[in-house]
Every structure is written in C-alpha cells, then in structure tokens.
Write a protein that holds these residues in place. Sequence first.
Motif, PDB file in Angstrom:
ATOM      1  N   VAL A  59      48.299 100.607 116.771  1.00  0.00           N
ATOM      2  CA  VAL A  59      47.172 100.142 115.961  1.00  0.00           C
ATOM      3  C   VAL A  59      47.175 100.946 114.651  1.00  0.00           C
ATOM      4  N   GLY A  60      47.270 100.240 113.551  1.00  0.00           N
ATOM      5  CA  GLY A  60      47.273 100.911 112.246  1.00  0.00           C
ATOM      6  C   GLY A  60      45.858 101.102 111.735  1.00  0.00           C
ATOM      7  N   ASP A  61      45.355 102.334 111.811  1.00  0.00           N
ATOM      8  CA  ASP A  61      43.985 102.597 111.364  1.00  0.00           C
ATOM      9  C   ASP A  61      43.874 103.855 110.507  1.00  0.00           C
ATOM     10  N   ALA A  62      45.005 104.283 109.896  1.00  0.00           N
ATOM     11  CA  ALA A  62      44.977 105.457 109.023  1.00  0.00           C
ATOM     12  C   ALA A  62      44.228 105.112 107.745  1.00  0.00           C
ATOM     13  N   MET A  63      43.426 106.067 107.260  1.00  0.00           N
ATOM     14  CA  MET A  63      42.621 105.845 106.070  1.00  0.00           C
ATOM     15  C   MET A  63      43.035 106.825 104.972  1.00  0.00           C
ATOM     16  N   PRO A  64      42.946 106.402 103.708  1.00  0.00           N
ATOM     17  CA  PRO A  64      43.227 107.335 102.602  1.00  0.00           C
ATOM     18  C   PRO A  64      42.146 108.405 102.504  1.00  0.00           C
ATOM     19  N   LEU A  65      42.456 109.471 101.755  1.00  0.00           N
ATOM     20  CA  LEU A  65      41.520 110.590 101.637  1.00  0.00           C
ATOM     21  C   LEU A  65      40.222 110.158 100.970  1.00  0.00           C
ATOM     22  N   LEU A  66      40.319 109.471  99.857  1.00  0.00           N
ATOM     23  CA  LEU A  66      39.149 108.896  99.195  1.00  0.00           C
ATOM     24  C   LEU A  66      39.367 107.387  99.130  1.00  0.00           C
ATOM     25  N   PRO A  67      38.896 106.663 100.134  1.00  0.00           N
ATOM     26  CA  PRO A  67      39.249 105.239 100.257  1.00  0.00           C
ATOM     27  C   PRO A  67      38.643 104.380  99.163  1.00  0.00           C
ATOM     28  N   THR A  68      39.509 103.630  98.487  1.00  0.00           N
ATOM     29  CA  THR A  68      39.059 102.552  97.628  1.00  0.00           C
ATOM     30  C   THR A  68      39.390 101.220  98.301  1.00  0.00           C
TER      31      THR A  68
ATOM     32  N   LEU B   9      29.519 115.786  98.411  1.00  0.00           N
ATOM     33  CA  LEU B   9      28.857 114.506  98.638  1.00  0.00           C
ATOM     34  C   LEU B   9      29.831 113.347  98.538  1.00  0.00           C
ATOM     35  N   LEU B  10      30.741 113.419  97.549  1.00  0.00           N
ATOM     36  CA  LEU B  10      31.728 112.347  97.403  1.00  0.00           C
ATOM     37  C   LEU B  10      32.633 112.251  98.628  1.00  0.00           C
ATOM     38  N   PHE B  11      33.101 113.390  99.105  1.00  0.00           N
ATOM     39  CA  PHE B  11      33.936 113.369 100.303  1.00  0.00           C
ATOM     40  C   PHE B  11      33.135 112.894 101.510  1.00  0.00           C
ATOM     41  N   GLY B  12      31.877 113.326 101.570  1.00  0.00           N
ATOM     42  CA  GLY B  12      31.033 112.887 102.676  1.00  0.00           C
ATOM     43  C   GLY B  12      30.803 111.382 102.668  1.00  0.00           C
TER      44      GLY B  12
END
Length: 331
Positions: free
Chosen positions: A121-130, A28-31
Amino acid sequence: MRKSLQKKLTGSMLVAVAAALVIVSVCLLFGMARYAEQQFETEVSQVLTTDLLSEMNENATGAADSAAAETEKIISAYAGQLRIGSGRSYSIWDAATGDRLAGDENAVMTDNIVTAMGGGVGDAMPLLPTKMDVAVPITGESALILDIQDDGSSMRALMARLAVLLLAGLVLSLLAAAGISWGLAKSFSDCAAHTAQELRERNNQALVPHGDWEAMAAALYAPEKKKRKGKDRTALNILLPFLQEGYVLFQADGKVLEINLMAEQLLGAEMKAGKTLCFEDIFHDVPMPTAEQSLIRGKLRQNHATMDVTFATLEPGLFAAIVTPSDRREQ
C-alpha cells in the motif's frame, strides 16, 4: 550613552521576539502539514475498508479495461465521502503495464503507485504536503492500482489563513515588544546612569582636597595687603593642583614661585627643576604689576588662545595671576 543603551536593549528584545515568533510559525506550519496528512489518510481509510476492497477484488474480472470500469463504478458511489471533485481525484492503473485506465486524465505516476504495483500500500507522504496520494493494489482477476490524490488546495487555503494570522500576530507582538522593551530599557538605562553618576560623585569627592576653603578663596579672589602665613598658605598649596583656572605666583622681581598645570597649558610655559622661570617668560609683552595695583583685570592673546587675566597683590612683593580661557567664562 543612555539612548544608545535603550536602542540596544530594545533591538535585542525585538530580535528575540521575532526569533520566537519565527520558531512558533515554523512549528505551526509543520503541525498543520501533519494534521492535513493525517486527516487525508483517515478519510481515505474510512472509505477503503477491508469489505470495500474485497468487493473491488471480486469485481475486477475479465480484461483490465472492464475491470477498471467496474472499479470506477464503485468509487463513484463513494465519491462524496472521498470528496472527489473538491480538490481530490482518483485514477485507476494497470498494475502489469503501468498504464492509466480510468479516472483523472491529468494523473501522473507517483512513488506510491509504484509501491502499490509491487504489492504494497503506497501511503508515504511528503514532508510539507502540497499534493498527497494513497495507492491501493486491487488483486482480482485483473491486477489494478487505485490511487486517490489530493491536490493540496485545502492545505494551501489553510496555510494562507494561518499566514495572515501569524503576520498580524507578528506585527502586534513587535509593537507590544517595542513599547515594553523601550520602557524596560529606559528603566535600565536610568538606573545605569544614576549608578554612574553616583560613582563619578564618589570619585570626585575622593579627589577633593581637605583644607580651609574660606582661606583658599580669600587668598585667590579677595586678596588683602597683609602677610599670609600658616594654614592659609597650607590650604593654598593643597588647592593649587586642582584649580580649573591657571594660577601663577611670582615675586616683584619677576621670579615665578608656583605655577599649576592649567597655567602651563594655557600659557605654553613649563617650570622645570633647576631652571628659573620668570614673569616675562610666561606673560609676553605684559608689564609687571606694581605694589600700588592691588587688582588688575584684562585680556591676553597668547599661545593661540584668548584669556581673561587677573593680577592680584597678595602681600608686598608677592603677586598672583589667575588665567581663564575667555570661551569658558562665556559658557
């Protein structure tokens, strides 16, 4: 044994439920993290359309500072759609020097800004975004970088609510699992105990000797002054090894004819092949019964134990002794 089995089964089920809930919670957290990332990208892309970027490119004229000011005016017009100020901010950077020209004063250089400085275009996201950001290059007369950043506050609030729900679900699930598993464990343990009891009863029945029980009881506990022969003696011989009391058969001269294992253990005596065992070897300082004494009862302290002893006359010249630990009789 039954309680131990119940505890093991209950513990196993609780561990299984807890493990399942942990796996569900992680999923759920990853989702939720992926959902927040996709939501952010969708909202930014809906505002920064091709037409709007073309307008920004056309207005990015003159010096870098003036071009940044024109870009800032356009972003301010769309601040509500981008939710600027509600956990989001923007910053405008000089693509040539990497200096911040406008926007959030606390903004820092990110990997996405570096990517945009290279023309992408810089649109990379972290694994668990804060914190999430999207950096878009503006290719006007002055090369700029527009960076839209989300500080993750909405994501953290959503995670906190989700954590409360998961914790409540964990407690309720564990309580329900404890009740159900205890009931199932009790059923299993009762079934196992019943099966074990049946097996013990079958084994005990297999060990019970066959014979004339009335004759055996009469021979041991209700002796008469008559000669016992035939099936009475045969039944007595069959019963002898299985008695829970010590049994000794001896003659008037003191010679021991039979002694079972229980009597040997209680009295500390042993009948060995080729060696005669006498009454005085077994019963220390106890007078021999006589033919006139058909039944004698008393207590005996020997071999570090107190015993109840019954001497009975089976027939003239033949006597039997029944030995029972005193504590067993009390129980």
